[in-house]
Every structure is written in structure tokens, then in C-alpha cells.
Design a protein around this motif. Structure first.
Motif, PDB file in Angstrom:
ATOM      1  N   SER A  47       0.821  -1.200   0.000  1.00  0.00           N
ATOM      2  CA  SER A  47       0.000   0.000   0.000  1.00  0.00           C
ATOM      3  C   SER A  47       0.860   1.257   0.000  1.00  0.00           C
ATOM      4  O   SER A  47       1.855   1.350   0.712  1.00  0.00           O
ATOM      5  N   ALA A  48       0.449   2.247  -0.842  1.00  0.00           N
ATOM      6  CA  ALA A  48       1.168   3.519  -0.931  1.00  0.00           C
ATOM      7  C   ALA A  48       0.173   4.653  -0.728  1.00  0.00           C
ATOM      8  O   ALA A  48      -1.014   4.425  -0.494  1.00  0.00           O
ATOM      9  N   ALA A  49       0.671   5.888  -0.801  1.00  0.00           N
ATOM     10  CA  ALA A  49      -0.213   7.040  -0.628  1.00  0.00           C
ATOM     11  C   ALA A  49      -1.344   6.999  -1.644  1.00  0.00           C
ATOM     12  O   ALA A  49      -2.484   7.351  -1.353  1.00  0.00           O
ATOM     13  N   VAL A  50      -1.032   6.578  -2.865  1.00  0.00           N
ATOM     14  CA  VAL A  50      -2.036   6.362  -3.901  1.00  0.00           C
ATOM     15  C   VAL A  50      -1.783   4.997  -4.512  1.00  0.00           C
ATOM     16  O   VAL A  50      -0.712   4.733  -5.038  1.00  0.00           O
ATOM     17  N   GLY A  51      -2.764   4.100  -4.425  1.00  0.00           N
ATOM     18  CA  GLY A  51      -2.622   2.792  -5.041  1.00  0.00           C
ATOM     19  C   GLY A  51      -1.623   1.897  -4.332  1.00  0.00           C
ATOM     20  O   GLY A  51      -1.465   1.940  -3.116  1.00  0.00           O
ATOM     21  N   PHE A  52      -0.921   1.069  -5.135  1.00  0.00           N
ATOM     22  CA  PHE A  52       0.015   0.084  -4.597  1.00  0.00           C
ATOM     23  C   PHE A  52       1.340   0.147  -5.349  1.00  0.00           C
ATOM     24  O   PHE A  52       1.389   0.562  -6.503  1.00  0.00           O
ATOM     25  N   GLN A  53       2.389  -0.285  -4.653  1.00  0.00           N
ATOM     26  CA  GLN A  53       3.713  -0.362  -5.256  1.00  0.00           C
ATOM     27  C   GLN A  53       4.210  -1.795  -5.199  1.00  0.00           C
ATOM     28  O   GLN A  53       3.746  -2.592  -4.385  1.00  0.00           O
ATOM     29  N   CYS A  54       5.176  -2.086  -6.086  1.00  0.00           N
ATOM     30  CA  CYS A  54       5.771  -3.415  -6.085  1.00  0.00           C
ATOM     31  C   CYS A  54       6.927  -3.446  -5.083  1.00  0.00           C
ATOM     32  O   CYS A  54       7.445  -2.399  -4.679  1.00  0.00           O
ATOM     33  N   PRO A  55       7.366  -4.624  -4.669  1.00  0.00           N
ATOM     34  CA  PRO A  55       8.446  -4.712  -3.678  1.00  0.00           C
ATOM     35  C   PRO A  55       9.730  -4.018  -4.113  1.00  0.00           C
ATOM     36  O   PRO A  55      10.405  -3.393  -3.296  1.00  0.00           O
ATOM     37  N   GLU A  56      10.096  -4.108  -5.398  1.00  0.00           N
ATOM     38  CA  GLU A  56      11.335  -3.494  -5.858  1.00  0.00           C
ATOM     39  C   GLU A  56      11.305  -1.978  -5.722  1.00  0.00           C
ATOM     40  O   GLU A  56      12.284  -1.355  -5.290  1.00  0.00           O
TER      41      GLU A  56
END
Length: 299
Positions: A47-56
């Protein structure tokens, strides 16, 4: 050139045509990392401020203060990620509040030179010339001008609600471009349609541009659009039913903001910057054309 890691990932994993997660190709997903745009499954979503990020991208962080380069993590629209995704929103909010305090303190001396008006009107301080007399700056100065507490409170609340997620997804430059051009778009449509001596003020055109951009962003990320669409519908009802509201500014801002956001988040990565600049330039040229046409009509 933008980083494009994992070009081999994201091929359809099944009959649905959805791409497979770049780490787990057998798992279909409709969600992508907001930084690198790679498809990610629920196990890989962070989870990020907007949407999602990948582990890298999460491990890579948002930079250490050095000058950005092509390998720096990017937002969904290709902007460089920032440590504070609310900075521009805070600055815009602060400018609006500062102008409000000045308007309340200085009265007509501050308000009259900033109002959006087409042609000269008369106030207690004397004649007030308008855009048709060459004062084009009013198209922008009026976007930061408020006189009533309720007016600025509603607009700034909407800015604080809509601004940070858009700023995080678009990047600072694209976000401020979206805000300013949406405000100018609202001013231009008001100038075109309203009576020459009518006056307008407020950030509502820019705010409606943020509403349109939020809808585009949520659609791009496959989020549930119903909350923002309901909120937008409610605001549109108020726009056309409450007296004293410059509906032209709201619609002009909504159209420009929606168009800009679509160009920003849907531009292909190979020519992203070129297309985004072209979309922004096209919006600005359309605004200038409307203002020039109306000025010729009035003079």
C-alpha cells in the motif's frame, strides 16, 4: 528516458486477457505498481499514498535528495516520486488563505484588481477595467480570490481531499499544471459566456478540474469510481441549482482537468513526455483561443 523494468512481464495469464503478475506470471491481476507500472498480484501489493507499489520500488525508496535521473522511481504519470506528496497542495492552499486574509483586510483595494470581469464596471473605488481592456491576469488572479468564509472553506477542504492523491500519482509538475490550467479553463468559459459586466472569483474551476482528474485516475487504476462520481454529481446539482454560482467556471475547469488527466495517465511510456506536453499545450492554446475570440467580440 523512463525506466521500463520487467518488459517481459505482464503477458496475459489466462483467457480473461488480464496480465500476469511480474513476479507470479500465473496470477492474473488488474492492478499495477504506481511507480513502474508493472502488474502486481495481491501478494506483491504494498500500500502507498495512492494505489500500490511493487516490492522493488518500495526497496528502492523515493531517492536521497540527489538530482533525479532516468532510473529514479516514477509516479503513475511518469513524474519523479517525492518524499512529501502534499507539498504543492500545501503551497496552493497557503496561497489561497493568504489572499483571503488580504482580501478581508484590504477590502475593495485588494478584491477589485483581482476579480474576473470582462469589461469595465464601477465600484465604490471607481472604474474597474476587465479582461477585454487587456487585464488578462484576472483570469488567474481570480482563481486564488475568496471573500466569504464558507466559500474558501469548502474549496480548501476539497483541495485537501483531492490534491494529495493526485499530486502523488501525477508528480508535482503535472499536478500544478493540472490545477492552474483547470482554473484558467473555468475562467475562460466564464469570460466567454457570462455577461461582460458579471464578476466571478474563487478556486471552484480548479477544484472541479481535480474532481475530473480523480475520476480519470480511479478508472485508470481500476478502483471503484462510485464515491467520486456521486460526490461530483452532488456538486454539479449544487452548481446548477444554487443562485450566485458561476456554473461556467465549474464546467470549464471540469472539462480541462478531465482532458489533461486522461492525457497524463494514459500516454504510452515510449512517448509519454512528448504526449503529455502536447496535451498541456493544446489545453493552453484552447484557453487562449477562447479568450482572444471573446475579447474581439467585446472590443
Amino acid at each position: 528516458m523512463d525506466q521500463a523494468p520487467g518488459d517481459g512481464a505482464g503477458k496475459p495469464a489466462g483467457e480473461s486477457g488480464l496480465p500476469g503478475c511480474y513476479r507470479h506470471p500465473d496470477r492474473e491481476t488488474g492492478v499495477r505498481c504506481v511507480r513502474c507500472d508493472r502488474p502486481i498480484c495481491p501478494e506483491c501489493m504494498i500500500s502507498a499514498a495512492v494505489g500500490f507499489q511493487c516490492p522493488e520500488c518500495v526497496r528502492g525508496g523515493s531517492g536521497t535528495g540527489h538530482a533525479p535521473d532516468a532510473s529514479a522511481p516514477r509516479t503513475l504519470a511518469g513524474g519523479v516520486t517525492a518524499a512529501d506528496p502534499r507539498l504543492i497542495t500545501k503551497i496552493i492552499l497557503g496561497l489561497n488563505l493568504a489572499v483571503f486574509v488580504a482580501a478581508v483586510s484590504g477590502g475593495d483595494r485588494v478584491v477589485d484588481p483581482m476579480l474576473l470581469v470582462g469589461r469595465a464596471v464601477f465600484s465604490f473605488g471607481g472604474p474597474v477595467e476587465g479582461v477585454a481592456e487587456g487585464q488578462w491576469y484576472r483570469l488567474l488572479s481570480s482563481v486564488f480570490l475568496h471573500e466569504e468564509v464558507a466559500h474558501i472553506a469548502l474549496n480548501m477542504l476539497a483541495l485537501w481531499f483531492l490534491g494529495p492523491p493526485l499530486e502523488a500519482a501525477l508528480g508535482r509538475v503535472r499536478f500544478v499544471t493540472l490545477y492552474l490550467l483547470s482554473g484558467l479553463g473555468g475562467s475562460a468559459l466564464f469570460y466567454l459566456i457570462a455577461a461582460p459586466n458579471d464578476a466571478a472569483l474563487g478556486a471552484s474551476g480548479a477544484i472541479f478540474g481535480l474532481f475530473g482528474a480523480t475520476a480519470v485516475l480511479m478508472r485508470r487504476m481500476n478502483y471503484d469510481m462510485r464515491p467520486v462520481l456521486v460526490l461530483l454529481a452532488i456538486n454539479l446539482v449544487f452548481t446548477f441549482t444554487w443562485s450566485g454560482i458561476a456554473w461556467q467556471g465549474h464546467i470549464g475547469g471540469l472539462v480541462i482537468g478531465t482532458a489533461l488527466a486522461y492525457g497524463f495517465v494514459h500516454a504510452p511510456r515510449e512517448k509519454r513526455l512528448l504526449i503529455q506536453r502536447a496535451v498541456a499545450a493544446g489545453a493552453l492554446l484552447a484557453i487562449v483561443a477562447v479568450v482572444v475570440i471573446r475579447t474581439l467580440q467585446l472590443t
